[in-house]
Structure formats: structure tokens, C-alpha cells
Design an enzyme around this catalytic site. Sequence first.
Site, PDB file in Angstrom:
ATOM      1  N   LYS A  13       0.838  -1.213   0.000  1.00 27.58           N
ATOM      2  CA  LYS A  13       0.000   0.000   0.000  1.00 27.58           C
ATOM      3  C   LYS A  13       0.869   1.258   0.000  1.00 27.58           C
ATOM      4  O   LYS A  13       0.660   2.173  -0.789  1.00 27.58           O
ATOM      5  CB  LYS A  13      -0.914   0.025   1.244  1.00 27.58           C
ATOM      6  CG  LYS A  13      -1.733  -1.228   1.458  1.00 27.58           C
ATOM      7  CD  LYS A  13      -2.594  -1.139   2.714  1.00 27.58           C
ATOM      8  CE  LYS A  13      -1.846  -1.073   4.039  1.00 27.58           C
ATOM      9  NZ  LYS A  13      -1.101  -2.305   4.384  1.00 27.58           N
ATOM     10  N   ARG A  88     -10.111   0.376   8.679  1.00 24.82           N
ATOM     11  CA  ARG A  88      -9.610  -0.946   9.034  1.00 24.82           C
ATOM     12  C   ARG A  88     -10.601  -1.741   9.863  1.00 24.82           C
ATOM     13  O   ARG A  88     -10.311  -2.876  10.240  1.00 24.82           O
ATOM     14  CB  ARG A  88      -8.361  -0.768   9.878  1.00 24.82           C
ATOM     15  CG  ARG A  88      -7.066  -0.986   9.151  1.00 24.82           C
ATOM     16  CD  ARG A  88      -6.070  -0.662  10.196  1.00 24.82           C
ATOM     17  NE  ARG A  88      -4.829  -1.296  10.152  1.00 24.82           N
ATOM     18  CZ  ARG A  88      -3.751  -0.799   9.541  1.00 24.82           C
ATOM     19  NH1 ARG A  88      -3.839   0.248   8.783  1.00 24.82           N
ATOM     20  NH2 ARG A  88      -2.614  -1.383   9.696  1.00 24.82           N
ATOM     21  N   ARG A 127      12.261  -4.314   5.397  1.00 25.09           N
ATOM     22  CA  ARG A 127      11.879  -2.920   5.064  1.00 25.09           C
ATOM     23  C   ARG A 127      12.699  -1.888   5.838  1.00 25.09           C
ATOM     24  O   ARG A 127      12.923  -2.017   7.033  1.00 25.09           O
ATOM     25  CB  ARG A 127      10.398  -2.696   5.378  1.00 25.09           C
ATOM     26  CG  ARG A 127      10.024  -1.203   5.306  1.00 25.09           C
ATOM     27  CD  ARG A 127       8.552  -0.948   5.254  1.00 25.09           C
ATOM     28  NE  ARG A 127       7.830  -1.545   6.349  1.00 25.09           N
ATOM     29  CZ  ARG A 127       6.516  -1.596   6.418  1.00 25.09           C
ATOM     30  NH1 ARG A 127       5.778  -1.096   5.443  1.00 25.09           N
ATOM     31  NH2 ARG A 127       5.925  -2.155   7.450  1.00 25.09           N
ATOM     32  N   ARG A 160      11.022   0.191  11.322  1.00 26.02           N
ATOM     33  CA  ARG A 160       9.902   0.425  12.218  1.00 26.02           C
ATOM     34  C   ARG A 160       9.969  -0.530  13.406  1.00 26.02           C
ATOM     35  O   ARG A 160      10.368  -1.669  13.259  1.00 26.02           O
ATOM     36  CB  ARG A 160       8.582   0.201  11.452  1.00 26.02           C
ATOM     37  CG  ARG A 160       8.084   1.457  10.788  1.00 26.02           C
ATOM     38  CD  ARG A 160       6.974   1.195   9.809  1.00 26.02           C
ATOM     39  NE  ARG A 160       5.840   0.439  10.348  1.00 26.02           N
ATOM     40  CZ  ARG A 160       4.735   0.203   9.655  1.00 26.02           C
ATOM     41  NH1 ARG A 160       4.621   0.652   8.415  1.00 26.02           N
ATOM     42  NH2 ARG A 160       3.760  -0.495  10.192  1.00 26.02           N
ATOM     43  N   ARG A 171      -0.273  -8.244  13.984  1.00 24.24           N
ATOM     44  CA  ARG A 171      -0.822  -7.341  12.967  1.00 24.24           C
ATOM     45  C   ARG A 171      -1.643  -8.136  11.953  1.00 24.24           C
ATOM     46  O   ARG A 171      -2.696  -7.685  11.517  1.00 24.24           O
ATOM     47  CB  ARG A 171       0.314  -6.575  12.275  1.00 24.24           C
ATOM     48  CG  ARG A 171       0.982  -5.551  13.214  1.00 24.24           C
ATOM     49  CD  ARG A 171       2.363  -5.144  12.744  1.00 24.24           C
ATOM     50  NE  ARG A 171       2.373  -4.472  11.460  1.00 24.24           N
ATOM     51  CZ  ARG A 171       3.477  -4.276  10.730  1.00 24.24           C
ATOM     52  NH1 ARG A 171       4.649  -4.694  11.179  1.00 24.24           N
ATOM     53  NH2 ARG A 171       3.396  -3.651   9.571  1.00 24.24           N
TER      54      ARG A 171
END
Length: 213
Positions: A13, A88, A127, A160, A171
Site C-alpha cells: 500500500k 480498518r 523494510r 519500524r 498485525r
Amino acid sequence: KRLIFIGPPGSGKGTQSPIVKDEFCLCHLSTGDMLRAAVASKTPLGLKAKEAMDKGALVTDELVVGIIDEAMNKPKCQKGFILDGFPRTVAQAEKLDEMLKKRGTGIDKVLNFAIDDSVLEERITGRWIHPSSGRSYHTKFAPPKTPGVDDITGEPLIQRKDDNAEVLRSRLAAFHTQTEPVIEYYAKKAVLTNIHAEKAPQDVTSEVQKALS
Ligand code: AP5
Ligand code: ZN
């Protein structure tokens, strides 16, 4: 255009949003980015959101609805927007409908970044992000020119706090139980398009562009 990008953590996203945003002159509203900025600057909102975010749970509907309502009033968002990571929960989707109705508009398209859970751990743990711009890289799939450094500003990249295998499990659980019903909600409204999010980044971009043309 008024768009929603839905998908599990690591589905792409945040990678596709800046491309679409530039192409159609939209504003990119990522509730995750906005919450992380609030946590970093220790605002009252950030202090309330931090605990849930650190453990990979959703923050309350009230908090995120408030930040989206405020952000949508900004002049730069009047031409259109991409909602990345919002709504969400079904309650958030219903609130969003109310907010848009009040403004005399609605959602044009919802893109569902469909992908198998099994590939997400590698994406998430590799990431690296440039915090001030939100640009993201991947050690294997999208490496920066110099390791650990943003291509454009030369500033350092960070990982992160929630990007590890353990928090990812929470998550993903939140996604399956709380966010999958939102996909169903938009499928019923006939505004949903499924994107094959497991493809290479440029191929996902082509699919997204096709869905929006
Ligand atoms: P948020 O920031 O929204 O995190 P998320 O939904 O878990 O999504 P990610 O940002 O991890 O995934 P992405 O799809 O953007 O992946 P990306 O493109 O970067 O939310 C964080 C937290 O905030 C939540 O847990 C919650 O606590 C809170 N929150 C936020 N919104 C909320 C809401 N509405 N309600 C309640 N709480 C909320 O890609 C990932 C990596 O893969 C990158 O390194 C990238 O380079 C790489 N990559 C991307 N595409 C490809 C590809 N096609 N092939 C190979 N690699 C790829
Ligand atoms: Zn993201």
C-alpha cells in the site's frame, strides 16, 4: 479521485501510494504514517496510540476517525485522496461514509492488495524507511543506492519498531479478524477491485494503473 487501499502489512500500500498520488495529484493519507509521526513527537494522540501500535493491535476507532476527518479538510486534499490503512474496521468504514456524505461525496474505488500471508514476513523484516518522507526500501526487493541511506535526501533510513516477525503475527491477526470484513463491506457496494499484490513492484503498479484508468 477518492480511493482506498486495503491490504495486510507489507502488501505494498505504502509503496504504490506515492506513485498513484503523483499521477493523479491526490493527497496520500496514511493513518499509520500520521500515527507514527504523533508517537515520535509525543503528542497526546501519539501517547494514546503508542501502546497498541507497539504490540501490533489497532488503535481505537475514535482516534483514527478524528485524524482522518481533520486531514480531509486540508486544501490539498480537496482534489482527491488515497486512504492508506483506513478504514480498518467496519465501524471506521461506516464513519467514513458519514463524513463523505456530509461533504457531498463518496468513494470512487477500493483496491484490495490481495496476497498470501507466507510472503509477508520477508517483506516486513527487510523494510527500511525514510521517516520524514515515508519512502520505503527493501534490502532485497528495493534496495537504496547506498545501504541505510535515503536516495533523495541522503538522510539515514530506520526500521519500524513493529517490523519484526513476532509483532507481525499480531498485525496479521488484526487484519484477518477486523479488516477482512471491511473488504466484504466494499465488495457489496461494488467499488472493490482485487490487485495481485504478490507480483513484482512494477507489475503491481501496472495493475493498479489499469484498475484506475
Ligand atoms: P500501518 O502503517 O498502516 O501498517 P500496516 O497496515 O501493517 O501496513 P504496512 O505499512 O506494514 O504495509 P504496506 O502495505 O504499506 O507495505 P509497504 O508498501 O511499505 O499501521 C501501523 C499501525 O498503526 C497498526 O498496526 C495500528 O496499530 C495503527 N493503525 C494504522 N491505521 C489504523 C486504523 N485505521 N485503525 C486502527 N489502527 C491503525 O511494503 C513493505 C515492504 O515490502 C517494503 O520494504 C517494500 O519495499 C517491499 N515491497 C512492496 N511491494 C513489493 C513487491 N511488489 N514485491 C516485493 N517487495 C515489495
Ligand atoms: Zn504502509
